[in-house]
Design an enzyme around this catalytic site. Structure first.
Site, PDB file in Angstrom:
ATOM      1  N   THR A 191      41.004  42.004  41.096  1.00 48.21           N
ATOM      2  CA  THR A 191      42.046  42.764  40.404  1.00 48.21           C
ATOM      3  C   THR A 191      41.479  44.077  39.882  1.00 48.21           C
ATOM      4  O   THR A 191      40.322  44.135  39.437  1.00 48.21           O
ATOM      5  CB  THR A 191      42.641  41.959  39.236  1.00 48.21           C
ATOM      6  OG1 THR A 191      43.466  42.818  38.445  1.00 48.21           O
ATOM      7  CG2 THR A 191      41.565  41.361  38.352  1.00 48.21           C
ATOM      8  N   SER A 242      41.805  40.897  29.434  1.00 55.00           N
ATOM      9  CA  SER A 242      42.334  39.569  29.121  1.00 55.00           C
ATOM     10  C   SER A 242      41.331  38.530  29.599  1.00 55.00           C
ATOM     11  O   SER A 242      40.420  38.831  30.378  1.00 55.00           O
ATOM     12  CB  SER A 242      43.683  39.338  29.807  1.00 55.00           C
ATOM     13  OG  SER A 242      43.504  39.131  31.206  1.00 55.00           O
ATOM     14  N   TYR A 247      42.040  36.231  31.646  1.00 55.35           N
ATOM     15  CA  TYR A 247      42.265  36.154  33.090  1.00 55.35           C
ATOM     16  C   TYR A 247      41.411  37.187  33.810  1.00 55.35           C
ATOM     17  O   TYR A 247      40.677  36.868  34.762  1.00 55.35           O
ATOM     18  CB  TYR A 247      43.742  36.373  33.426  1.00 55.35           C
ATOM     19  CG  TYR A 247      43.948  36.898  34.820  1.00 55.35           C
ATOM     20  CD1 TYR A 247      43.752  36.077  35.927  1.00 55.35           C
ATOM     21  CD2 TYR A 247      44.308  38.219  35.041  1.00 55.35           C
ATOM     22  CE1 TYR A 247      43.908  36.562  37.218  1.00 55.35           C
ATOM     23  CE2 TYR A 247      44.474  38.708  36.321  1.00 55.35           C
ATOM     24  CZ  TYR A 247      44.271  37.886  37.396  1.00 55.35           C
ATOM     25  OH  TYR A 247      44.412  38.367  38.677  1.00 55.35           O
ATOM     26  N   HIS A 248      41.515  38.446  33.396  1.00 56.33           N
ATOM     27  CA  HIS A 248      40.741  39.495  34.062  1.00 56.33           C
ATOM     28  C   HIS A 248      39.243  39.236  33.928  1.00 56.33           C
ATOM     29  O   HIS A 248      38.462  39.520  34.837  1.00 56.33           O
ATOM     30  CB  HIS A 248      41.101  40.860  33.481  1.00 56.33           C
ATOM     31  CG  HIS A 248      42.497  41.313  33.820  1.00 56.33           C
ATOM     32  ND1 HIS A 248      43.518  41.305  32.903  1.00 56.33           N
ATOM     33  CD2 HIS A 248      43.032  41.763  34.981  1.00 56.33           C
ATOM     34  CE1 HIS A 248      44.623  41.752  33.474  1.00 56.33           C
ATOM     35  NE2 HIS A 248      44.363  42.023  34.737  1.00 56.33           N
ATOM     36  N   LYS A 271      37.993  36.958  36.564  1.00 55.78           N
ATOM     37  CA  LYS A 271      37.799  37.647  37.842  1.00 55.78           C
ATOM     38  C   LYS A 271      36.453  38.384  37.868  1.00 55.78           C
ATOM     39  O   LYS A 271      35.808  38.484  38.914  1.00 55.78           O
ATOM     40  CB  LYS A 271      38.944  38.640  38.069  1.00 55.78           C
ATOM     41  CG  LYS A 271      40.295  37.995  38.309  1.00 55.78           C
ATOM     42  CD  LYS A 271      40.385  37.377  39.695  1.00 55.78           C
ATOM     43  CE  LYS A 271      41.819  37.085  40.078  1.00 55.78           C
ATOM     44  NZ  LYS A 271      41.965  36.593  41.454  1.00 55.78           N
TER      45      LYS A 271
END
Length: 385
Positions: A144, A179, A181-182, A185
């Site tokens: 991302t 975040s 989530y990021h 990644k």
């Protein structure tokens, strides 16, 4: 080429599987269907109804004569992951199978931990399976653009040529994700780079911008082949939300000033990028990074574009921003690698937005207005023990 698409029941995974199959590749998909469970948890749903994976694959075979094999299981289960690789023997693995929403990861401690474990452990199991079964398998992993954050320098494609005290080196571009989530990644990227450097694996990390659009040539063949249209505040993309709000006669809800600038990409370009990455694999030992986006726009500019294109009155509301992020920032991204491989980008156009309006009008009665209001606070004011 034999291509295994992980997360093949999802928004991008399903569209990618159909596209690669239509291109003549031998495709299999794997999923544990947890994305559908998130909808039950959140009280949300795809605006466009989607069939089960079994119905979808059967419809594809009926319409095209092409078969897509299915594996049902979880990447965090190492035994399942190893057996799937052994059974299908892919030449490329396309990895979409992660919890993909920043707001979901920021709900509370439980969701943050789940996101990190699911994403990082699943990818690590996959790396070990490739290493121990067939190191020649090319891993194409969806990353991302959010890994980079919004640095005050140009964003290069994954790597940075650095000069420090008279010496030079090539290092992974510094990451400042926004975040949990990021951040997961970022951990994936580091694990993949390590596996390529130490084990000699080959991997392509696709740092993708925000995807818009719901239709590809393949999904348009039959309603049974439709992919998701997420518009809610947790899993929905901002363009989808604005389109639904415009069609339903509600103000477009911009967080803060709307100056947040992001890379964006058409779903048709996403599936093409995956094809290009698979058919032009990284070399053994190479960790290759592409910034998978075609243009950048601010959130406010996206809202204004939707308002200008909609054939009716549209207003824009500015809400208090629930996220912790810069609302005005520098943003200049290098994204030439995929173009050099042959990508001919679709840019955000009136035609595409018009098609999204048509979809929203057709299924507008399925919209749940409550799910479009932001309900996750990045500041962590609540949470489950």
């Amino acid at each position: 080429m034999r291509v295994l698409v992980l997360g093949g029941d999802g928004y991008l995974g399903w569209a990618t599987a159909l596209y690669l199959s239509q291109c003549g590749h031998d495709v299999a998909v794997a999923d544990n269907f947890v994305r559908r469970q998130y909808d039950f948890e959140l009280g949300a749903d795809s605006l466009v109804p989607i069939e089960s994976l079994q119905v979808r694959t059967a419809a594809w075979r009926e319409l095209t004569g092409k078969s897509i094999e299915m594996f049902v299981g979880d990447l965090t289960d190492a035994d399942f992951t190893y057996q799937m690789i052994k059974d299908f023997r892919p030449e490329s693995v396309v990895h979409f199978a992660e919890q993909r929403a920043a707001p979901y990861s920021m709900i509370d401690r439980k969701h943050a931990v789940y996101t990190q474990v699911n994403n990082v452990v699943g990818t690590l199991n996959l790396l070990y399976a490739i290493n121990e079964i067939d190191r020649d398998i090319h891993l194409v992993k969806l990353g991302t653009m959010g890994e980079y954050g919004t640095p005050n320098i140009d964003i290069e494609e994954g790597w940075l040529e650095l000069e420090h005290k008279g010496r030079t080196d090539r290092v992974l571009f510094p990451k400042r994700p926004g975040s949990f989530y990021h951040l997961s990644k970022v951990h994936d990227s580091h694990n993949m780079e390590f596996a390529c450097r130490i084990w000699g694996l080959r991997a392509t990390d696709l740092n993708q911008g925000v995807v818009y659009g719901q239709q590809t040539a393949e999904t348009m063949l039959d309603d049974r082949l439709a992919t998701r249209f997420d518009y809610d505040a947790v899993f929905g993309t901002v363009l989808n939300r604005f389109v639904v709000q415009a069609v339903l006669g509600h103000p477009l809800t911009v967080y803060g000033s709307g100056g947040q600038t992001r890379g964006i990409i058409d779903i048709r370009d996403t599936v093409r990028c995956i094809q290009l990455a698979c058919e032009n694999p990284a070399d053994p030992g190479e960790f290759r990074v592409f910034n998978q986006m075609t243009e950048s726009m601010s959130v406010l500019d996206i809202a204004r574009t939707v308002a200008e294109c909609y054939p009716g009155e549209v207003t824009i509301d500015h809400l208090e921003n629930p996220r912790v992020e810069y609302e005005q920032h520098y943003y200049n991204v290098t994204h030439s690698g995929l173009v050099e491989l042959g990508l001919e980008p679709h840019l955000l156009s009136d035609t595409l937005i018009t098609s999204l309006f048509d979809i929203a009008k057709r299924y507008g009665d399925r919209a749940n207005l409550e799910t479009m209001r932001p309900g996750v606070d990045w500041r962590g004011t609540g949470g489950q023990p």
